[in-house]
Design an enzyme around this catalytic site. Structure first.
Site, PDB file in Angstrom:
ATOM      1  N   HIS A 129      -4.029  -0.766  -2.252  1.00 25.79           N
ATOM      2  CA  HIS A 129      -2.659  -0.778  -1.740  1.00 25.79           C
ATOM      3  C   HIS A 129      -1.948  -2.095  -2.075  1.00 25.79           C
ATOM      4  O   HIS A 129      -2.584  -3.102  -2.387  1.00 25.79           O
ATOM      5  CB  HIS A 129      -2.653  -0.562  -0.228  1.00 25.79           C
ATOM      6  N   HIS A 164      -8.591   0.603   0.038  1.00 28.00           N
ATOM      7  CA  HIS A 164      -8.619  -0.801   0.451  1.00 28.00           C
ATOM      8  C   HIS A 164      -9.728  -1.525  -0.308  1.00 28.00           C
ATOM      9  O   HIS A 164     -10.552  -0.910  -0.968  1.00 28.00           O
ATOM     10  CB  HIS A 164      -8.864  -0.888   1.959  1.00 28.00           C
TER      11      HIS A 164
END
Length: 193
Positions: free
Chosen positions: A7, A142
């Site tokens: 992200h 992540h």
């Protein structure tokens, strides 16, 4: 093939905090990074987009979805490591002896959190499922799950995650070669320049 997308930037990433299940949004820069990812992946013809349920990953995946015309599906196995009581704590506040223990023991758990082994198990099961197909999958997650996916592809011990750096809004990739998973790309960020 699986494109592993980290992200875009959050204030917590920028400020070097442990960011697990707390859910900060993307910064203005993070939003711009997500848009650049979308532009980079336009025309890649993915079959689907999977995202962690946390908003920073969803915001990034949504920007990619605009460019690809796909709908984002959430996948719980892509959620960031649970840092328990340490979630939101400055990385610099983790005592050096604790870092050493954490880096050497894949079963170490922060108080109230989960172990690296736990993350690797859930992520590895998903990667194995995704690689059974010839589809191009975009996976937005992540840092810890992406590192776990890469160590899984390499057949490396869980502790190898500590020897990798995965930048925000970067692209890494894994695929199959001669019937075995392999790493095809790592921490690509040229689209951010």
């Amino acid at each position: 093939m699986i494109l592993l997308i980290r992200h875009g930037q959050t204030a917590a990433n920028r400020d070097a905090l442990l960011v697990g299940r707390i859910d900060p949004p993307l910064t203005e820069l993070g939003e711009a990074q997500a848009e650049r990812l979308g532009a980079r992946l336009q025309g890649s013809n993915p079959s689907f987009i999977l995202s962690s349920p946390l908003s920073r990953a969803r915001q990034t995946a949504d920007a990619i979805a605009v460019s690809t015309g796909l709908t984002v599906k959430t996948e719980d196995r892509l959620i960031e490591m649970n840092y328990g009581e340490w979630d939101g704590m400055p990385i610099a506040d983790v005592p050096i002896d604790v870092w050493r223990q954490w880096r050497s023991d894949p079963d170490f758990k922060p108080p109230g959190g989960e172990s690296l082994h736990d993350v690797s198990s859930r992520v590895g099961s998903l990667m194995g499922e995704l690689l059974l197909s010839d589809d191009l999958a975009i996976v937005v997650s992540h840092v810890s799950p992406i590192k776990a996916a890469l160590t899984w592809a390499l057949g490396a011990p869980d502790q190898m995650v500590w020897r990798m750096f995965i930048d925000v809004a970067s692209i890494s990739s894994i695929g199959m070669r001669q019937g075995a998973p392999c790493m095809l790309g790592f921490n690509e960020t040229a689209h951010l320049r």
